[in-house]
Design a protein around this motif. Structure first.
Motif, PDB file in Angstrom:
ATOM      1  N   THR A 319      34.217-105.609 -80.679  1.00 36.24           N
ATOM      2  CA  THR A 319      34.418-104.216 -80.289  1.00 36.24           C
ATOM      3  C   THR A 319      35.223-103.463 -81.341  1.00 36.24           C
ATOM      4  O   THR A 319      34.899-102.311 -81.690  1.00 36.24           O
ATOM      5  N   THR A 320      36.259-104.102 -81.867  1.00 39.23           N
ATOM      6  CA  THR A 320      37.104-103.441 -82.858  1.00 39.23           C
ATOM      7  C   THR A 320      36.327-103.133 -84.130  1.00 39.23           C
ATOM      8  O   THR A 320      36.422-102.023 -84.678  1.00 39.23           O
ATOM      9  N   ALA A 321      35.549-104.099 -84.621  1.00 37.11           N
ATOM     10  CA  ALA A 321      34.751-103.871 -85.829  1.00 37.11           C
ATOM     11  C   ALA A 321      33.753-102.740 -85.617  1.00 37.11           C
ATOM     12  O   ALA A 321      33.555-101.888 -86.502  1.00 37.11           O
ATOM     13  N   GLN A 322      33.142-102.706 -84.437  1.00 32.78           N
ATOM     14  CA  GLN A 322      32.174-101.648 -84.145  1.00 32.78           C
ATOM     15  C   GLN A 322      32.842-100.278 -84.084  1.00 32.78           C
ATOM     16  O   GLN A 322      32.317 -99.287 -84.633  1.00 32.78           O
ATOM     17  N   ARG A 323      34.004-100.217 -83.444  1.00 35.04           N
ATOM     18  CA  ARG A 323      34.708 -98.938 -83.326  1.00 35.04           C
ATOM     19  C   ARG A 323      35.131 -98.417 -84.695  1.00 35.04           C
ATOM     20  O   ARG A 323      35.070 -97.205 -84.962  1.00 35.04           O
ATOM     21  N   LEU A 324      35.553 -99.307 -85.573  1.00 34.16           N
ATOM     22  CA  LEU A 324      35.936 -98.886 -86.923  1.00 34.16           C
ATOM     23  C   LEU A 324      34.715 -98.415 -87.711  1.00 34.16           C
ATOM     24  O   LEU A 324      34.761 -97.372 -88.381  1.00 34.16           O
ATOM     25  N   THR A 325      33.638 -99.168 -87.628  1.00 36.71           N
ATOM     26  CA  THR A 325      32.412 -98.805 -88.351  1.00 36.71           C
ATOM     27  C   THR A 325      31.926 -97.428 -87.921  1.00 36.71           C
ATOM     28  O   THR A 325      31.473 -96.622 -88.757  1.00 36.71           O
ATOM     29  N   ASP A 326      32.002 -97.135 -86.634  1.00 33.48           N
ATOM     30  CA  ASP A 326      31.550 -95.839 -86.121  1.00 33.48           C
ATOM     31  C   ASP A 326      32.349 -94.674 -86.703  1.00 33.48           C
ATOM     32  O   ASP A 326      31.854 -93.535 -86.732  1.00 33.48           O
ATOM     33  N   ARG A 327      33.561 -94.946 -87.169  1.00 26.78           N
ATOM     34  CA  ARG A 327      34.427 -93.883 -87.679  1.00 26.78           C
ATOM     35  C   ARG A 327      34.395 -93.779 -89.202  1.00 26.78           C
ATOM     36  O   ARG A 327      35.052 -92.903 -89.777  1.00 26.78           O
ATOM     37  N   LEU A 328      33.676 -94.668 -89.863  1.00 29.65           N
ATOM     38  CA  LEU A 328      33.687 -94.720 -91.330  1.00 29.65           C
ATOM     39  C   LEU A 328      32.420 -94.128 -91.934  1.00 29.65           C
ATOM     40  O   LEU A 328      31.351 -94.149 -91.325  1.00 29.65           O
ATOM     41  N   LYS A 329      32.568 -93.640 -93.142  1.00 29.89           N
ATOM     42  CA  LYS A 329      31.428 -93.183 -93.936  1.00 29.89           C
ATOM     43  C   LYS A 329      31.294 -94.088 -95.153  1.00 29.89           C
ATOM     44  O   LYS A 329      32.296 -94.507 -95.739  1.00 29.89           O
TER      45      LYS A 329
END
Length: 541
Positions: A319-329
């Motif tokens: 979940t943490t990796a996904q949440r970070l990826t969603d916020r990155l470009k």
């Protein structure tokens, strides 16, 4: 009317337990009353330690907790080592034991298998230990156990039932409690802060541990959007698969990997203890992080150990990796080049013998299709731990770190094979046991378990007439070697005596033929290699 023992079996079925590992004893007979008519398959090792290691290997490959039945007293002391290994590596294991009816007493009463306080012993090698005193506690105790497996840092759980309770009749129907995986989730503001730090990083790097094995897709996506090397600890191999341009399996104890970390301005550690066995194997205290450290761990008690983070994210890796990826470009950061240079530099650090070991491991990997390689504390494994990667998670694991016991690989490989065959339902699922001649003598009796079971593994025995690694370590510090040179039996003949196929090989070509024969036959094969003969053959080519 049902008994507690029968009800327990039915509850385990409701939790989708398909296999149990154990040795029946006079104190656990009532535990077996309902087993023969259940859907659960029982596997009998030759030692309770073997039961624990089988459950460990089964859990790693199946993703489900391994379940063990053991007797009061010696059953528990025998399995304690296996539980210690599972605790060190966060492997879900349910150990169900009997206990004398008086449960604990400050003085001995002379009962069979008596131990003054079993639960106290177990508390050191498990996440949770509980005594079930009546039928009302049984369903709740199992619910607690499976909650530990599915919503916190996993590990062994111990449940013990008094002998007379196992055979007692219950007055009502017991049902499994519905459990749902509810993982802790990091604070949204901290996630945003971590994402900003990663977004603005110049040379970020990921440190990925075994706690992220279930998050391979999400970790890979995070590494790719960051264009960052992803260092994989021993238990994290395969999270980014072999051949991925950002996969960095080179040990954190190498100078090359440490140089990469020194040059990184932001380090994101996820699912890793940052432990010495992964980052400071030689205890030279050279592992340091000069940039800003972000840590993600499911265990709040772990997240500040070894190294203090700038940002602490307590939550599930996926979940943490996904949440970070969603916020990155995505930003190009030359990650592939950094990874490739670090891998090449790390390879140049290894001695000639290690390169020969790695060549042998690569031969195994290429001959078999996505094999699970289960290792003991032996030289091939030490070399592989330095840089070998796999096609997927849970295809490379061993006991040379963590609790670090000998005799792990054979029973753990049996458990892994049972899990693979259960998943595939049919056909050969390649599982390789890599074990030394010293370690194998801890568990020779498990050849019998291998013959009994449907497991189909290739047992590769690395023979150097003793505890070679310890002997070398003694010599390196000018200690006269004692206790490390062993009488080694003819393992091929012992395997034949158990009705197993065996072969002795002298070079990589013969090893390839033996592995192909193993795959074609679908039968367990014991492959014996003399270290000096094989190393000479490899160096000559």
């Amino acid at each position: 009317m049902q008994t507690i023992g029968v009800a327990l079996i039915q509850l385990l079925e409701e939790y989708d337990v398909q296999h149990v590992f154990g040795i029946p004893g006079v104190h656990t007979i009532e535990l077996y009353r309902g087993l023969a008519t259940s859907s659960i398959v029982h596997h009998t090792p030759r030692h309770e330690q073997g039961a624990g290691f089988m459950a460990d290997g089964y859990a790693r490959v199946s993703g489900k907790p391994g379940v063990c039945f053991v007797i009061t007293g010696p059953g528990l002391t025998n399995i304690a080592t296996a539980m210690g290994q599972a605790l060190a590596d966060s492997i879900p294991m349910l150990v169900i034991s009997s206990v004398n009816d008086h449960i604990s007493t400050p003085t001995s009463q002379g009962c069979l298998h008596e131990m003054p306080d079993q639960s106290a012993l177990m508390s050191n090698v498990c996440r949770h230990s509980q005594t079930i005193r009546d039928e009302q506690e049984l369903a709740n105790a199992l619910a607690v156990a499976f909650s530990v497996f599915h919503s916190s840092r996993p590990g062994p759980v111990h449940l013990q039932l008094p002998i007379s309770l196992l055979g007692s009749e219950i007055s009502s129907t017991l049902s499994a409690c519905a459990t749902q995986a509810i993982w802790p989730s990091a604070d949204n503001e901290l996630i945003n802060t971590a994402a900003d730090l990663l977004q603005n990083a110049v040379n970020p790097v990921l440190l990925v541990g075994g706690g992220a094995r279930h998050a391979a897709t999400e970790i890979t996506a995070l590494a790719e959007i960051l264009d960052a090397p992803a260092h994989l600890t021993i238990n994290a191999r395969g999270i980014l698969p072999e051949g991925h341009p950002l996969a960095l399996p080179a040990s954190g104890s190498t100078r090359a990997t440490r140089k990469l970390l020194e040059e990184s301005d932001v380090v994101f550690a996820i699912g890793t203890e940052l432990a010495p066995t992964d980052y400071d194997m030689y205890r030279d205290f050279g592992f340091q992080i000069s940039g800003k450290l972000i840590r993600c761990d499911i265990d709040a008690s772990q997240i500040h150990l070894n190294l203090q983070p700038e940002i602490a994210l307590i939550g599930d890796a996926r979940t943490t990796a996904q949440r970070l990826t969603d916020r990155l470009k995505p930003v190009a950061r030359n990650g592939e080049t950094r990874t490739r240079k670090t891998m090449a530099a790390a390879m140049s650090e290894f001695p000639k013998e290690a390169h020969a070991h790695l060549q042998l491991l690569q031969s195994i990997h290429q001959t078999l299709s996505d094999p699970v390689i289960v290792g003991d504390s032996t030289q091939l494994i030490y070399s592989g731990n330095m840089i070998h990667n796999t096609s997927a998670p849970n295809q490379w694991f061993n006991s040379s770190v963590g609790f670090g016991t000998l005799g792990y690989a054979l029973p753990a490989a049996i458990g892994a094979s049972i899990a693979k065959l259960t998943k595939k339902k049919a056909g050969t699922a390649p599982v390789v046991c890599l074990i030394g001649d010293g370690g194998l003598q801890f568990v020779l009796g498990e050849f019998g378990t291998l013959k009994d079971s449907e497991a189909a593994i290739a047992v590769i025995v690395w023979c150097n007439n003793g505890y070679r690694e310890i002997k070398t370590s003694m010599e390196n510090v000018n200690v006269t070697s004692v206790g490390v040179d062993l009488v080694v039996p003819d393992f091929a003949m012992i395997a034949n005596a158990y009705g197993l196929v065996s072969v002795k090989v002298n070079n990589l070509g013969e090893l390839t033929n033996a592995l192909n024969d193993y795959c074609a036959s679908g039968k367990s094969t014991v492959i014996v290699i003399d270290e000096q003969t094989m190393l000479h053959s490899i160096s000559s080519n």
